[in-house]
Design a protein around this motif. Structure first.
Motif, PDB file in Angstrom:
ATOM      1  N   ILE A 191      -2.317   5.298  -2.269  1.00 20.84           N
ATOM      2  CA  ILE A 191      -3.724   6.238  -2.168  1.00 20.84           C
ATOM      3  C   ILE A 191      -2.594   7.454  -1.830  1.00 20.84           C
ATOM      4  O   ILE A 191      -1.176   8.140  -1.303  1.00 20.84           O
ATOM      5  CB  ILE A 191      -3.956   6.048  -0.972  1.00 20.84           C
ATOM      6  CG1 ILE A 191      -4.704   4.455  -0.770  1.00 20.84           C
ATOM      7  CG2 ILE A 191      -4.691   6.735   0.041  1.00 20.84           C
ATOM      8  CD1 ILE A 191      -5.414   4.475   0.274  1.00 20.84           C
ATOM      9  N   PHE A 226       2.743  -1.085   4.161  1.00 16.77           N
ATOM     10  CA  PHE A 226       2.275   0.535   3.894  1.00 16.77           C
ATOM     11  C   PHE A 226       3.610   1.228   3.768  1.00 16.77           C
ATOM     12  O   PHE A 226       4.539   0.531   5.022  1.00 16.77           O
ATOM     13  CB  PHE A 226       1.717   1.293   5.574  1.00 16.77           C
ATOM     14  CG  PHE A 226       0.709   0.921   5.333  1.00 16.77           C
ATOM     15  CD1 PHE A 226      -0.712   1.330   4.745  1.00 16.77           C
ATOM     16  CD2 PHE A 226       0.236  -0.623   6.272  1.00 16.77           C
ATOM     17  CE1 PHE A 226      -2.218   0.690   5.691  1.00 16.77           C
ATOM     18  CE2 PHE A 226      -1.183  -1.490   6.931  1.00 16.77           C
ATOM     19  CZ  PHE A 226      -2.310  -0.511   5.992  1.00 16.77           C
ATOM     20  N   LEU A 262      -0.524  -7.140   4.395  1.00 16.91           N
ATOM     21  CA  LEU A 262      -0.543  -5.405   4.137  1.00 16.91           C
ATOM     22  C   LEU A 262       0.799  -4.451   4.551  1.00 16.91           C
ATOM     23  O   LEU A 262       0.857  -4.375   5.584  1.00 16.91           O
ATOM     24  CB  LEU A 262      -1.982  -4.682   4.834  1.00 16.91           C
ATOM     25  CG  LEU A 262      -3.330  -5.271   3.848  1.00 16.91           C
ATOM     26  CD1 LEU A 262      -3.908  -4.483   5.048  1.00 16.91           C
ATOM     27  CD2 LEU A 262      -3.419  -5.598   2.813  1.00 16.91           C
ATOM     28  N   TYR A 272      -8.608   2.712   2.145  1.00 16.49           N
ATOM     29  CA  TYR A 272      -8.331   1.165   2.028  1.00 16.49           C
ATOM     30  C   TYR A 272      -8.678   0.190   1.850  1.00 16.49           C
ATOM     31  O   TYR A 272      -8.785  -1.047   0.776  1.00 16.49           O
ATOM     32  CB  TYR A 272      -6.409   0.620   1.943  1.00 16.49           C
ATOM     33  CG  TYR A 272      -6.259   0.627   3.529  1.00 16.49           C
ATOM     34  CD1 TYR A 272      -6.845  -0.952   3.343  1.00 16.49           C
ATOM     35  CD2 TYR A 272      -5.288   0.474   4.315  1.00 16.49           C
ATOM     36  CE1 TYR A 272      -6.303  -1.682   5.283  1.00 16.49           C
ATOM     37  CE2 TYR A 272      -5.419   0.541   5.158  1.00 16.49           C
ATOM     38  CZ  TYR A 272      -5.973  -0.898   5.599  1.00 16.49           C
ATOM     39  OH  TYR A 272      -6.331  -1.744   7.279  1.00 16.49           O
ATOM     40  N   ALA A 324     -10.896  -0.023  -1.372  1.00 20.69           N
ATOM     41  CA  ALA A 324     -10.281  -0.488  -2.368  1.00 20.69           C
ATOM     42  C   ALA A 324      -9.899  -1.861  -2.272  1.00 20.69           C
ATOM     43  O   ALA A 324     -10.150  -2.151  -3.238  1.00 20.69           O
ATOM     44  CB  ALA A 324      -8.930   0.781  -2.645  1.00 20.69           C
ATOM     45  N   LEU A 325      -9.597  -2.355  -1.416  1.00 13.72           N
ATOM     46  CA  LEU A 325      -9.476  -3.590  -1.246  1.00 13.72           C
ATOM     47  C   LEU A 325     -11.153  -4.748  -1.183  1.00 13.72           C
ATOM     48  O   LEU A 325     -11.182  -5.515  -1.614  1.00 13.72           O
ATOM     49  CB  LEU A 325      -8.289  -3.843  -0.023  1.00 13.72           C
ATOM     50  CG  LEU A 325      -7.306  -2.848  -0.305  1.00 13.72           C
ATOM     51  CD1 LEU A 325      -6.100  -3.920   0.660  1.00 13.72           C
ATOM     52  CD2 LEU A 325      -6.535  -4.713  -1.054  1.00 13.72           C
ATOM     53  N   THR A 372      -9.788  -6.408   5.559  1.00 10.64           N
ATOM     54  CA  THR A 372      -9.635  -6.792   4.279  1.00 10.64           C
ATOM     55  C   THR A 372      -9.448  -7.939   4.428  1.00 10.64           C
ATOM     56  O   THR A 372      -9.622  -9.469   3.644  1.00 10.64           O
ATOM     57  CB  THR A 372      -8.816  -5.826   3.948  1.00 10.64           C
ATOM     58  OG1 THR A 372      -7.710  -6.364   4.232  1.00 10.64           O
ATOM     59  CG2 THR A 372      -8.611  -4.350   3.514  1.00 10.64           C
ATOM     60  N   GLU A 421      -0.533  -4.418  -5.702  1.00 12.51           N
ATOM     61  CA  GLU A 421      -0.926  -3.167  -4.921  1.00 12.51           C
ATOM     62  C   GLU A 421      -1.255  -2.087  -5.730  1.00 12.51           C
ATOM     63  O   GLU A 421      -1.999  -1.908  -6.521  1.00 12.51           O
ATOM     64  CB  GLU A 421       1.310  -2.862  -5.160  1.00 12.51           C
ATOM     65  CG  GLU A 421       1.520  -2.478  -6.474  1.00 12.51           C
ATOM     66  CD  GLU A 421       2.676  -2.292  -6.885  1.00 12.51           C
ATOM     67  OE1 GLU A 421       3.338  -2.706  -6.071  1.00 12.51           O
ATOM     68  OE2 GLU A 421       3.621  -1.032  -7.167  1.00 12.51           O
ATOM     69  N   ILE A 422      -1.523  -0.718  -4.160  1.00 11.86           N
ATOM     70  CA  ILE A 422      -2.496   0.388  -4.554  1.00 11.86           C
ATOM     71  C   ILE A 422      -1.471   0.985  -4.216  1.00 11.86           C
ATOM     72  O   ILE A 422      -0.851   1.376  -3.026  1.00 11.86           O
ATOM     73  CB  ILE A 422      -3.913  -0.088  -3.668  1.00 11.86           C
ATOM     74  CG1 ILE A 422      -3.558  -0.133  -2.399  1.00 11.86           C
ATOM     75  CG2 ILE A 422      -5.247  -1.727  -4.417  1.00 11.86           C
ATOM     76  CD1 ILE A 422      -4.808  -0.257  -1.721  1.00 11.86           C
ATOM     77  N   LEU A 462       1.692   4.893   0.138  1.00  9.83           N
ATOM     78  CA  LEU A 462       1.350   6.320   0.448  1.00  9.83           C
ATOM     79  C   LEU A 462       1.738   7.623   0.372  1.00  9.83           C
ATOM     80  O   LEU A 462       3.085   7.511   0.457  1.00  9.83           O
ATOM     81  CB  LEU A 462       1.434   6.730   1.883  1.00  9.83           C
ATOM     82  CG  LEU A 462      -0.169   5.184   2.854  1.00  9.83           C
ATOM     83  CD1 LEU A 462       0.153   4.647   4.385  1.00  9.83           C
ATOM     84  CD2 LEU A 462      -1.102   5.334   1.471  1.00  9.83           C
ATOM     85  N   ILE A 474       0.924  -1.094   0.141  1.00 11.19           N
ATOM     86  CA  ILE A 474       0.438   0.046  -0.078  1.00 11.19           C
ATOM     87  C   ILE A 474       0.828   1.225  -0.295  1.00 11.19           C
ATOM     88  O   ILE A 474       1.391   1.925   0.634  1.00 11.19           O
ATOM     89  CB  ILE A 474      -0.638   0.391   1.447  1.00 11.19           C
ATOM     90  CG1 ILE A 474      -1.937  -1.172   0.915  1.00 11.19           C
ATOM     91  CG2 ILE A 474      -1.961   0.652   0.730  1.00 11.19           C
ATOM     92  CD1 ILE A 474      -2.769  -1.734   2.319  1.00 11.19           C
TER      93      ILE A 474
END
Ligand SMILES: CC(C)[C@H](C(=O)O)[C@@H](O)C(=O)O
Ligand code: SF4
Length: 404
Positions: free
Chosen positions: A250, A187, A185, A171, A174-175, A210, A247-248, A154, A152
């Motif tokens: 934010i 960060f 996860l 998050y 989103a997940l 999640t 991955e995401i 950031l 994740i």
């Protein structure tokens, strides 16, 4: 460089490993079940009592005679085993552990799903069932399947009315509720580095929503400085250099005050979309949103004003309460009309201290809002402490932007 879970557990994702558990904790609820399972094992061996903890937090003080009797049995069990015991009023187990009892690189397990909170220190921290806990008490270790990791990223910094809780809701939204099942996860990024320990604890806390096994920040200067406050020396960890299979990203600059709508934590929308919806209760507290920083953020908005709706405040720990006393934050909350209760879980799990009635609506800083969680027929909107403060002042869902 491997992910932090792989480094701590000593094998690649997908491998099964046996590991010594550095710290293990239970609370008044799961402690009872673990004790029953441990008794059934029958070895009489209780390993490493100096690294085992029993923390009374879920129903404190006891709400019925039955609870009181069971809690008395657990006090006797703690005395017999020699493990650390935290009496009524100490606070939520995860917060108590976060106050100098969780270190980078450790394997930490708690018999509670939000034990992932302690990944904020660069530890591999996860929840286990009571039977697993009994095995850990008896043998000192347990097995893990090393999780795959979701990164994740950031970026940027938080500002204005946005807070770590809003990032957590972002998050999770989103997940989705099963978007990271059995994964870790991590960060990472400049935005992660900019967050305080309180923020990191809030973000790791909601990893389990999640489906994740763990939520992790790499220990850095912020971690080191925080632990130094408890007289503990800790070294920063080198972040994972490669990418992640999943991955995401934010951008913290884009985060706005958010809400999770009942009955799903992943149904997330801007507070602005529900502005004006009347609430019956506001709850400020829990292992997600009951730290000193949360109380202070709430107090900053309500100072000198009166809440318009019943507002229950439960500090996450005695240390949080003491800090709120010494800085005047507690006086601000009481003067504004809030009802302050014993540090612990409070009404979070619907057992006592603010249970909802049929059709009642609560705006809460907690982490779960499923059906009947805080009382049969009650509805829970999850939000940040600042949104809770704005909502308390108006008596209806309100964005904190209006009070800044
Ligand atoms: C009661 C306990 C087992 C439970 C958990 O594990 O999460 C509780 O803390 C919760 O938040 O629902
Ligand atoms: S505060 Fe709520 S979420 Fe946290 S451990 Fe207690 S009951 Fe569970």
């Amino acid at each position: 460089m491997s992910t932090l879970s792989e480094r701590i557990l000593g094998a690649g994702a997908g491998a099964y490993v046996d590991r010594t558990v550095d710290r293990a904790y239970v609370h008044d609820g799961t402690g009872l079940l673990a004790r029953a399972a441990w008794t059934e094992i029958g070895s009489g061996v209780f390993t490493d009592p100096d690294r085992r903890y029993l923390i009374f937090d879920h129903i404190v003080p006891a709400n019925t005679s039955t609870t009181a009797d069971l809690q008395q049995e657990m006090r006797e069990f703690a005395a017999m085993t020699g493990m650390h015991f935290f009496e009524v009023g100490a606070g939520v187990c995860h917060q108590v552990m976060a106050e100098g009892r969780a270190l980078p690189g450790e394997v930490i397990v708690g018999a509670d799903s939000h034990s992932c909170t302690l990944g904020a220190f660069g530890a591999f921290a996860t929840g286990v069932g009571a039977t697993d806990m009994a095995g850990i008490w008896a043998t000192g270790g347990t097995w893990f399947r090393v999780p795959e990791t979701t990164g994740i990223f950031l970026e940027g910094t938080l500002s204005g009315a946005a807070s770590a809780k809003d990032v957590a809701l972002a998050y999770v939204g989103a997940l989705g509720m099963d978007g990271a099942t059995y994964r870790a996860l991590e960060f990472v990024g400049d935005g992660a580095a900019s967050l305080s320990m309180a923020d990191r604890l809030t973000l790791c806390n909601m990893a389990v929503e999640t489906g994740a096994k763990a939520g992790i920040f790499y220990a850095d200067r912020t971690t080191r400085d925080y632990l130094a406050g408890f007289g503990i020396a800790a070294e920063p960890q080198v972040p994972h250099a490669g990418g992640y299979p999943d991955e995401i990203a934010i951008d913290l600059e884009d985060v706005v005050p958010l809400l999770a709508l009942p009955p799903r934590v992943d149904t997330v929308c801007p507070v602005a979309e529900k502005e004006g919806l009347p609430v019956d209760q506001v709850f400020l507290g829990t292992c997600t949103g009951g730290r000193y920083e949360d109380l202070a953020a709430f107090a900053a908005l309500v100072r000198g004003k009166q809440v318009a709706v019943r507002t229950v405040v439960v500090p996450a720990s005695r240390a949080v309460l003491m800090q709120a006393v010494s800085t005047g934050v507690l006086a601000d909350l009481v003067a504004a009309g809030c009802a302050v209760a014993t540090p612990g879980c409070g009404p979070c799990l619907g057992a006592h201290m603010g249970v909802l009635g049929e059709g009642e609506v609560c705006l809460s800083t907690a982490n779960r809002n499923f059906k009947n969680r805080m009382g049969v027929g009650g509805e829970i909107y999850l939000a940040s402490p600042m949104t809770a403060a704005a909502t308390a002042l108006v008596g209806a869902i309100t964005s904190p932007e209006e009070f800044l």
